[in-house]
Design an enzyme around this catalytic site. Structure first.
Site, PDB file in Angstrom:
ATOM      1  N   HIS B  91      -4.693  -0.365 -11.093  1.00 26.59           N
ATOM      2  CA  HIS B  91      -4.849  -1.213  -9.915  1.00 26.59           C
ATOM      3  C   HIS B  91      -3.978  -0.691  -8.776  1.00 26.59           C
ATOM      4  O   HIS B  91      -4.447  -0.507  -7.655  1.00 26.59           O
ATOM      5  CB  HIS B  91      -4.488  -2.661 -10.247  1.00 26.59           C
ATOM      6  CG  HIS B  91      -4.347  -3.545  -9.039  1.00 26.59           C
ATOM      7  ND1 HIS B  91      -5.423  -3.900  -8.262  1.00 26.59           N
ATOM      8  CD2 HIS B  91      -3.261  -4.111  -8.450  1.00 26.59           C
ATOM      9  CE1 HIS B  91      -5.006  -4.658  -7.256  1.00 26.59           C
ATOM     10  NE2 HIS B  91      -3.703  -4.798  -7.351  1.00 26.59           N
ATOM     11  N   ASP B 120     -15.374  17.258  17.706  1.00 25.88           N
ATOM     12  CA  ASP B 120     -15.147  17.217  16.262  1.00 25.88           C
ATOM     13  C   ASP B 120     -13.664  17.456  16.051  1.00 25.88           C
ATOM     14  O   ASP B 120     -12.921  17.637  17.012  1.00 25.88           O
ATOM     15  CB  ASP B 120     -15.998  18.267  15.528  1.00 25.88           C
ATOM     16  CG  ASP B 120     -16.325  17.804  14.101  1.00 25.88           C
ATOM     17  OD1 ASP B 120     -15.416  17.258  13.444  1.00 25.88           O
ATOM     18  OD2 ASP B 120     -17.469  17.970  13.665  1.00 25.88           O
ATOM     19  N   TRP B 156       2.103   2.835 -11.653  1.00 30.07           N
ATOM     20  CA  TRP B 156       1.740   3.756 -10.558  1.00 30.07           C
ATOM     21  C   TRP B 156       2.920   4.622 -10.160  1.00 30.07           C
ATOM     22  O   TRP B 156       2.760   5.656  -9.527  1.00 30.07           O
ATOM     23  CB  TRP B 156       1.209   2.965  -9.338  1.00 30.07           C
ATOM     24  CG  TRP B 156       2.266   2.529  -8.371  1.00 30.07           C
ATOM     25  CD1 TRP B 156       3.054   1.435  -8.470  1.00 30.07           C
ATOM     26  CD2 TRP B 156       2.638   3.179  -7.143  1.00 30.07           C
ATOM     27  NE1 TRP B 156       3.898   1.361  -7.402  1.00 30.07           N
ATOM     28  CE2 TRP B 156       3.667   2.413  -6.568  1.00 30.07           C
ATOM     29  CE3 TRP B 156       2.209   4.328  -6.479  1.00 30.07           C
ATOM     30  CZ2 TRP B 156       4.275   2.762  -5.358  1.00 30.07           C
ATOM     31  CZ3 TRP B 156       2.826   4.676  -5.275  1.00 30.07           C
ATOM     32  CH2 TRP B 156       3.837   3.892  -4.734  1.00 30.07           C
ATOM     33  N   SER B 186      -5.368  16.936  -0.869  1.00 31.47           N
ATOM     34  CA  SER B 186      -6.357  16.427   0.084  1.00 31.47           C
ATOM     35  C   SER B 186      -5.673  15.823   1.303  1.00 31.47           C
ATOM     36  O   SER B 186      -6.050  16.091   2.448  1.00 31.47           O
ATOM     37  CB  SER B 186      -7.238  15.392  -0.609  1.00 31.47           C
ATOM     38  OG  SER B 186      -7.869  14.575   0.329  1.00 31.47           O
ATOM     39  N   SER B 187      -4.631  15.031   1.057  1.00 33.30           N
ATOM     40  CA  SER B 187      -3.940  14.363   2.160  1.00 33.30           C
ATOM     41  C   SER B 187      -3.252  15.359   3.079  1.00 33.30           C
ATOM     42  O   SER B 187      -3.284  15.214   4.297  1.00 33.30           O
ATOM     43  CB  SER B 187      -2.891  13.393   1.625  1.00 33.30           C
ATOM     44  OG  SER B 187      -3.521  12.323   0.998  1.00 33.30           O
ATOM     45  N   HIS B 270       8.528   5.809  -0.354  1.00 32.62           N
ATOM     46  CA  HIS B 270       8.780   4.907   0.756  1.00 32.62           C
ATOM     47  C   HIS B 270       8.035   5.297   2.021  1.00 32.62           C
ATOM     48  O   HIS B 270       7.364   4.450   2.613  1.00 32.62           O
ATOM     49  CB  HIS B 270      10.246   4.636   1.027  1.00 32.62           C
ATOM     50  CG  HIS B 270      10.331   3.415   1.886  1.00 32.62           C
ATOM     51  ND1 HIS B 270      10.149   2.155   1.385  1.00 32.62           N
ATOM     52  CD2 HIS B 270      10.395   3.276   3.226  1.00 32.62           C
ATOM     53  CE1 HIS B 270      10.123   1.282   2.367  1.00 32.62           C
ATOM     54  NE2 HIS B 270      10.270   1.932   3.500  1.00 32.62           N
ATOM     55  N   GLU B 272       5.363   6.630   2.050  1.00 31.88           N
ATOM     56  CA  GLU B 272       3.998   6.236   1.688  1.00 31.88           C
ATOM     57  C   GLU B 272       3.690   4.812   2.152  1.00 31.88           C
ATOM     58  O   GLU B 272       2.578   4.521   2.606  1.00 31.88           O
ATOM     59  CB  GLU B 272       3.838   6.354   0.163  1.00 31.88           C
ATOM     60  CG  GLU B 272       2.546   5.813  -0.399  1.00 31.88           C
ATOM     61  CD  GLU B 272       1.323   6.638  -0.028  1.00 31.88           C
ATOM     62  OE1 GLU B 272       1.495   7.831   0.292  1.00 31.88           O
ATOM     63  OE2 GLU B 272       0.214   6.085  -0.028  1.00 31.88           O
ATOM     64  N   TYR B 274       4.778   3.391   4.762  1.00 31.31           N
ATOM     65  CA  TYR B 274       4.476   3.455   6.194  1.00 31.31           C
ATOM     66  C   TYR B 274       3.182   4.209   6.439  1.00 31.31           C
ATOM     67  O   TYR B 274       2.491   3.959   7.419  1.00 31.31           O
ATOM     68  CB  TYR B 274       5.665   4.049   6.959  1.00 31.31           C
ATOM     69  CG  TYR B 274       6.856   3.136   6.833  1.00 31.31           C
ATOM     70  CD1 TYR B 274       6.845   1.897   7.469  1.00 31.31           C
ATOM     71  CD2 TYR B 274       7.927   3.445   6.019  1.00 31.31           C
ATOM     72  CE1 TYR B 274       7.876   1.010   7.312  1.00 31.31           C
ATOM     73  CE2 TYR B 274       8.970   2.560   5.853  1.00 31.31           C
ATOM     74  CZ  TYR B 274       8.937   1.342   6.503  1.00 31.31           C
ATOM     75  OH  TYR B 274       9.969   0.456   6.317  1.00 31.31           O
ATOM     76  N   SER B 285      -3.073  -2.687  17.390  1.00 32.90           N
ATOM     77  CA  SER B 285      -2.673  -2.378  18.757  1.00 32.90           C
ATOM     78  C   SER B 285      -3.865  -2.030  19.641  1.00 32.90           C
ATOM     79  O   SER B 285      -3.735  -1.994  20.866  1.00 32.90           O
ATOM     80  CB  SER B 285      -1.670  -1.214  18.769  1.00 32.90           C
ATOM     81  OG  SER B 285      -0.544  -1.546  18.000  1.00 32.90           O
ATOM     82  N   HIS B 319      16.266   2.009  -1.467  1.00 37.09           N
ATOM     83  CA  HIS B 319      16.246   0.558  -1.620  1.00 37.09           C
ATOM     84  C   HIS B 319      15.254   0.143  -2.711  1.00 37.09           C
ATOM     85  O   HIS B 319      15.214  -1.020  -3.088  1.00 37.09           O
ATOM     86  CB  HIS B 319      15.991  -0.169  -0.300  1.00 37.09           C
ATOM     87  CG  HIS B 319      14.634   0.032   0.295  1.00 37.09           C
ATOM     88  ND1 HIS B 319      14.393  -0.003   1.631  1.00 37.09           N
ATOM     89  CD2 HIS B 319      13.431   0.288  -0.272  1.00 37.09           C
ATOM     90  CE1 HIS B 319      13.115   0.194   1.862  1.00 37.09           C
ATOM     91  NE2 HIS B 319      12.510   0.380   0.727  1.00 37.09           N
ATOM     92  N   HIS B 320      14.481   1.106  -3.216  1.00 39.29           N
ATOM     93  CA  HIS B 320      13.673   0.820  -4.404  1.00 39.29           C
ATOM     94  C   HIS B 320      14.510   0.960  -5.671  1.00 39.29           C
ATOM     95  O   HIS B 320      14.009   0.753  -6.762  1.00 39.29           O
ATOM     96  CB  HIS B 320      12.482   1.769  -4.485  1.00 39.29           C
ATOM     97  CG  HIS B 320      11.541   1.625  -3.326  1.00 39.29           C
ATOM     98  ND1 HIS B 320      10.459   0.801  -3.356  1.00 39.29           N
ATOM     99  CD2 HIS B 320      11.543   2.195  -2.103  1.00 39.29           C
ATOM    100  CE1 HIS B 320       9.815   0.865  -2.198  1.00 39.29           C
ATOM    101  NE2 HIS B 320      10.453   1.704  -1.426  1.00 39.29           N
ATOM    102  N   THR B 345      10.249  -2.431  13.602  1.00 40.93           N
ATOM    103  CA  THR B 345       9.102  -3.210  13.129  1.00 40.93           C
ATOM    104  C   THR B 345       9.021  -4.525  13.894  1.00 40.93           C
ATOM    105  O   THR B 345       7.941  -4.935  14.329  1.00 40.93           O
ATOM    106  CB  THR B 345       9.234  -3.478  11.622  1.00 40.93           C
ATOM    107  OG1 THR B 345       9.630  -2.259  10.991  1.00 40.93           O
ATOM    108  CG2 THR B 345       7.930  -3.928  11.028  1.00 40.93           C
ATOM    109  N   LYS B 348       7.573  -4.179  17.351  1.00 38.37           N
ATOM    110  CA  LYS B 348       6.114  -4.165  17.402  1.00 38.37           C
ATOM    111  C   LYS B 348       5.572  -5.583  17.411  1.00 38.37           C
ATOM    112  O   LYS B 348       4.656  -5.907  18.170  1.00 38.37           O
ATOM    113  CB  LYS B 348       5.545  -3.390  16.218  1.00 38.37           C
ATOM    114  CG  LYS B 348       5.713  -1.907  16.387  1.00 38.37           C
ATOM    115  CD  LYS B 348       4.959  -1.163  15.323  1.00 38.37           C
ATOM    116  CE  LYS B 348       5.050   0.318  15.583  1.00 38.37           C
ATOM    117  NZ  LYS B 348       3.804   0.938  15.892  1.00 38.37           N
ATOM    118  N   ARG B 467       7.732  -8.597 -13.481  1.00 34.63           N
ATOM    119  CA  ARG B 467       6.410  -8.020 -13.270  1.00 34.63           C
ATOM    120  C   ARG B 467       6.019  -7.099 -14.432  1.00 34.63           C
ATOM    121  O   ARG B 467       6.818  -6.820 -15.299  1.00 34.63           O
ATOM    122  CB  ARG B 467       6.278  -7.241 -11.963  1.00 34.63           C
ATOM    123  CG  ARG B 467       7.378  -6.460 -11.564  1.00 34.63           C
ATOM    124  CD  ARG B 467       7.343  -5.775 -10.200  1.00 34.63           C
ATOM    125  NE  ARG B 467       6.159  -5.036  -9.852  1.00 34.63           N
ATOM    126  CZ  ARG B 467       6.159  -3.996  -9.034  1.00 34.63           C
ATOM    127  NH1 ARG B 467       7.293  -3.552  -8.512  1.00 34.63           N
ATOM    128  NH2 ARG B 467       5.048  -3.380  -8.723  1.00 34.63           N
TER     129      ARG B 467
END
Lengths: 441, 660
Positions: B91, B120, B156, B186-187, B270, B272, B274, B285, B319-320, B345, B348, B467
């Site tokens: 998931h 293009d 994950w 790919s990314s 992390h 990731e 963002y 926006s 912080h993880h 943040t 924004k 969890r």
């Protein structure tokens, strides 16, 4: 003006955006007030809100600082956002030929002002956070001399606890650290430093009412500390995903008054209790146990604590320390023999008896524990019978069933790689083992 | 002479009779299966990305519903522990790598070239390659469901040493490792393409500070991807070497340090976060100014705060790991840095509210989702600040409180942003308008279901529910919260179903709409819906930040300018378009064959129970061969290209142009 009317209509929309979700959350599942109260009273056995020691208290206090600051921000920002949405709303079919509003591009003073305000609010959170990081890290200087040291080791999927300063005399000579499994008994009011180790993968030691978690990481000397303000019975759980039965890697901490603790300690230092009786021949002709899942366990019933136990867990735990009446010495003796004959001894220690294995929980005083199977089942003869009969049902993937490090468990793999039964127990044998294990107080 | 040569080069004349190696002739068909498989058109590639992403979004959602059904009641036996672990692993992996990221990539593809006024992306074939490599990676990750090995069951995050051969000996972990590795490739390829496109292919007059905010966020995201993906690529290579070649990066028995995996993973993981949220911030926006009929409030500060988030995002990964015993100073530093990232943040948020202020707000469906985004993302931000307070996080880490937090940010934030974007740009790419009533209805169902699912999880976490647990006991005080969450999940599922059912209906039967149904502000609304293959009749000249808003108010000036541009372009030989190619698809296929066989190198190849080959080496080499040969032929097939000529009304004279 149409704006006002649509503004009212929109007020209800925004209103439901604000509270609708919350109300539905509260009401969708149940409509009884006491159920709602129960759901959100946050006083469960693993509550981080109703706490019982200084470390968890500090963590809770810091959490509440963040709650108040963010609630304040939410009220101000939410009010402005809601007001702007309502005040400047036009109908969906508002013509795009009408004059557009002023095309303003921003206001540097407003923006800088808000940045400064954000920084100030964050400093309010940062100060107690920094203080708390140091306070929760280790036992305070003033109490260090008083602290006791425990080593907790994570196994897939149970906890071993060793008392670093308490030794027991081995019947065979020499001495070893006092060691127990899944239930840690400590004196209340004394700071406890727990050294966190693991034998396999990463686990995490979480004792919500007493202290937040710290991970048990291989090749890393982590520790945490906690202190129970008063005697009590506390729930803990592994908090880092560690494989198949991670969900069932639970433990208990029992905090006792100083006098009770000394008595308990004294009993723990004795070798396994022996019930004398003539051994009887073991009947080998009984039918083999099917490995099918049990049906007598109600799917949603409480496993770890019966209502009577949960009413006063500490008293319930103390009851487990008493020797039960009507012990059948013959049956117990038979169980003791079976414990060797069925190779339980390769993994489990019963100090003073035949068990010497170290890869499973020590069972020297298993009868005096309030739970079995790493906190999943209340330690009653019925539950123990169910557990021995089909451990895989309660704790999928467990090593007693599947084997561990070359040792075979209830099942083994044949040359084709298929699972076949290895240890088989009939009902009588299970009764004997339960009687024996229950006698180990 | 030199001038003439340069001109010939520009119009592609030297390729007219060029000696190219065509094992597969460059296909020219625009429709049908071949047209889609070989396409290099950024809009078609975007559609394919979106199609795959939405498919996996539904798969991930189905996995979530199974998880919630298992947790509806305590001590439930609905699914087994092993299956539950596979479900939550897949998931998370699916939603992040196969749903939200490719859906963002779809919008990058669809919008960036048009918003920067190009025809293009910079490298059209490479763009197709990223797409097909993504499909290969998605296949690798999910194939486990259908083979004996089973799906990955390591979370994950794949924390070592659970990923070592000792604890997960099966193929499933290898599939996870190589699947992520492939997706990372790919990314990176796609991001390089977008960076070059945004920086180099902007229309005349489109300075960086006139760039639409969405393009800015896409640019920041692309840089984050290019810088963050190598970290996990290295970590995955290390795991692979530990598993197959006896190295000891994370092998405890060999003195390895499992904690290093966590650092490598989160220094990717992390940013990731963002990568997932910055593009939705971009959509919002764009949407808020349109439906407020007002430019974005404080454009420069929104752009700079986006860039600041990108920078600080690389300095907060630990912080993880507040509970890993990093030591006080490191914990304090990361706690403070994490609080610092709340400032840009928050900026924004303030600017979005400033955009609404004084506008003419129409709460059409995309705007509803955008406003929902602001509310829900704000709540997710608050619980994020609670996590930044490290001692409080010691209680919250790995509890349901964290689940509540990141679903508020990733559903309430990223997904609401994406749902807003789909509704907003749907008329542009399909020429039909989604019915307003059904759109709003789906919004309210989703909004209610979402809050019903995840708000109780805050309380579950505070009440001590960890969890990734397959089941829980009935005496923990978690029964009611879990039941409500599960009911909410079903409601959310119903909302998502309504949302997509309405889109499908609209695709076939929806009301046709004009080119600019929302009275929008950016360049994509200046062209027909759906856009023609060449996007623009003439490359636009950008005069202001909201380019299309300016054009709408200066129509005569723009019409004159456009006629001149069309003439000039025709004088250069017409509109130059890239040719289709088979090689991106074949190269990606070779990569899939190679990696899938490489990870089971020493296993015998079995077919119908009998041994076919003693190892997978020949198959792995075949895949590698296909990859190398197709890359080689790719480079030989030449740049190709053809020209489209327009008549006076701006329609193409021939659908194929002057294709040779």
């Amino acid at each position: 003006m149409t704006r006002t009317r649509s503004g009212f209509r929109n007020f209800f929309r925004i209103g439901s955006a604000l509270v609708g979700g919350l109300l539905l959350t509260l009401l969708s599942g149940c409509n009884l007030a006491d159920k709602i109260n129960k759901a959100f009273s946050l006083s469960g056995p693993q509550s981080t809100i109703v706490v019982a020691g200084p470390v968890a208290q500090n963590q809770y206090d810091i959490f509440m600082v963040t709650v108040w600051v963010t609630t304040g921000i939410f009220i101000v920002v939410g009010a402005v956002l809601a007001y702007a949405t309502i005040k400047f709303k036009v109908p969906d079919n508002h013509s795009s030929d009408s004059a557009p509003p002023a095309q303003g591009h921003g206001n540097p003073f407003v923006e800088l002002g808000l940045i400064v305000a954000s920084v100030v609010l964050l400093v309010i959170i940062a100060i107690p956070t920094l203080k708390g990081i140091w306070f929760t890290h280790d036992v305070p200087e003033a109490e260090k001399g008083n602290a006791m040291d425990i080593t907790a080791t994570g196994y897939q999927w149970w906890f071993k606890f060793e008392y670093n300063t308490e030794t027991v005399q081995l019947p065979t000579g020499g001495e070893a650290l006092l060691s127990t499994a899944n239930e840690l008994v400590v004196p209340a009011g004394v700071p406890v430093r727990v050294h966190l180790r693991t034998i396999d993968v990463i686990h995490s030691f979480w004792l919500p009412k007493l202290a937040g978690k710290v991970d048990m990481i291989p090749n890393r000397a982590n520790f945490l500390w906690f202190k129970a303000d008063k005697p009590g019975y506390f729930y803990g759980q592994c908090a880092e995903y560690c494989g198949e039965s991670h969900a069932i890697m639970r433990f208990r901490v029992i905090a006792l008054s100083a006098a009770d603790y000394v008595k308990w300690l004294d009993n723990q230092k004795h070798p396994a209790r022996t019930v004398t009786a003539a051994s009887t021949a073991i009947d080998a002709g009984h039918a083999r146990v099917e490995f099918a899942s049990l049906t007598e366990v109600g799917a949603h019933s409480i496993l770890s604590g019966s209502p009577e136990f949960d009413a006063d867990p500490l008293a319930g735990w103390k009851k487990h320390q008493q020797i039960s009446s009507g012990e059948n010495a013959q049956l117990i003796g038979e169980g003791r023999r079976l414990f060797s004959a069925k190779t339980c001894t390769s993994c489990h220690t019963t100090m003073g008896h035949d068990g010497g294995g170290i890869v499973g929980p020590s069972l020297t005083h298993v009868g005096s524990r309030s739970t079995i199977g790493a906190g999943v089942l209340e330690n009653t003869p019925t539950r123990m019978r169910q557990w021995i009969k089909d451990p895989e049902y309660f704790k999928p993937g467990n090593k007693m069933y599947h084997g561990y490090g070359g040792m075979q468990g209830y099942v083994k793999l044949n040359e084709k790689g298929e699972q076949v039964p290895n240890i088989v127990l009939n009902d009588h044998e299970i009764d004997a083992l339960v009687a024996y294990l229950q006698s180990l107080k | 002479m030199a001038e003439a040569l340069a001109k010939d080069h520009f119009i592609g004349k030297e390729h007219a009779h060029g000696k190219t190696f065509d094992l597969f002739a460059r296909p020219t068909t625009k429709t049908g299966l071949v047209g889609w498989l070989t396409t290099v058109d950024h809009k078609k590639i975007g559609m394919l990305y979106a199609g795959f992403a939405l498919f996996f979004f539904l798969v991930g959602g189905f996995e979530a519903l199974l998880i919630r059904t298992q947790l509806m009641v305590p001590n439930s036996r609905f699914i087994s522990a092993q299956l539950y672990n596979e479900l939550f692993t897949m998931h998370g992996t699916t939603m992040i790598f196969l749903a939200v990221m490719p859906l963002n990539a779809a919008f990058f593809n669809l919008l960036i070239p048009i918003q920067v006024g190009a025809r293009d992306v910079a490298f059209p074939r490479l763009n197709a390659f990223s797409l097909w490599v993504f499909v290969a990676g998605a296949f690798m990750l999910n194939i486990g469901w259908f083979i004996k090995a089973g799906a990955p069951d390591i979370g994950w995050f794949g924390y070592a040493p659970l990923t070592s051969k000792l604890f997960t000996p099966g193929l499933s972990t290898d599939l996870w490792v190589m699947g992520l590795q492939t997706l990372g490739l790919s990314s990176i390829v796609a991001s390089l393409n977008f960076i070059v496109t945004i920086i180099n292919m902007r229309a005349p007059g489109l300075t960086m500070m006139r760039l639409p905010v969405f393009c800015w966020m896409a640019l920041v995201t692309s840089f984050l991807l290019v810088l963050a993906m190598p970290a996990i690529a290295i970590a995955l290579v290390e795991v692979l070497f530990d598993r197959h070649f006896g190295t000891n990066f994370f092998e405890v028995s060999g003195g390895g340090q499992p904690i290093l995996w966590q650092h490598l993973f989160w220094v990717f993981g992390h940013p990731e976060v963002y990568i997932l949220i910055l593009p939705p911030m971009g959509y919002v926006s764009e949407i808020l100014p349109t439906f407020s009929r007002k430019p974005l409030f404080g454009y420069p500060i929104v752009v700079f705060s986006g860039v600041a988030i990108g920078f600080i995002g690389f300095g907060v990964w630990s912080h993880h790991m507040f509970t890993t015993g990093m030591g006080n100073v490191a914990t304090a530093a990361f706690a403070v840095a994490t609080m610092a990232i709340a400032v840009p943040t928050g900026v924004k948020m303030f600017n979005w509210i400033g955009t609404l202020w004084g506008g003419q707000i129409k709460t059409r469906t995309p705007m509803m989702f955008a406003l929902g985004f602001i509310w829900m993302f704000m709540l997710g931000g608050f619980s994020g600040m609670m996590h930044a307070a490290a001692p409080a996080d010691a209680q919250q880490q790995d509890s349901y409180f964290v689940i509540a937090h990141f679903h508020y940010v990733l559903i309430g934030g990223a997904t609401f942003g994406l749902l807003a974007a789909i509704h907003y740009w749907f008329p542009k790419f399909f020429g039909r308008l989604v019915p307003e009533f059904w759109g709003k209805l789906s919004f309210w169902i989703i909004f209610t279901g979402f809050n019903c699912t995840f708000f109780p999880m805050h309380f579950l976490g505070l009440n001590g529910m960890p969890r990734r647990t397959w089941t829980y006991d009935a005496n923990m005080g978690w029964n009611e919260g879990n039941f409500i969450a599960t009911m909410g999940a079903y409601l959310l599922g119903l909302g998502i179903f309504t949302y997509f059912a309405v889109l499908i209906y609209t695709f076939f039967k929806g009301e046709k709409c004009s080119n600019d149904p929302w009275d929008a502000r950016t360049l994509e609304w200046s062209i027909p819906s759906p856009p023609p293959e060449h996007n623009f009749k003439a490359i636009p000249t950008v005069h202001a930040r909201d380019a299309w808003w300016y054009e709408k108010n200066h129509q005569e000036e723009i019409a004159k300018e456009m006629a001149e541009h069309m003439k000039a372009e025709e004088a250069h030989g017409g509109i130059h378009m890239p040719d289709q190619s088979w090689y991106p698809l074949i190269a990606a296929f070779g990569m899939l064959i190679g990696t899938f066989n490489f990870i089971q190198l020493h296993e015998p190849v079995l077919m119908f129970g009998s041994q076919l080959l003693s190892s997978h080496l020949p198959l792995a080499l075949t895949g590698l061969g296909i990859l190398l040969v197709s890359c080689y032929l790719w480079s030989l097939e030449g740049p190709g290209g053809y020209h489209i000529h327009l008549d006076a009304q701006g329609n193409a004279t021939s659908p194929r142009g002057d294709h040779y």
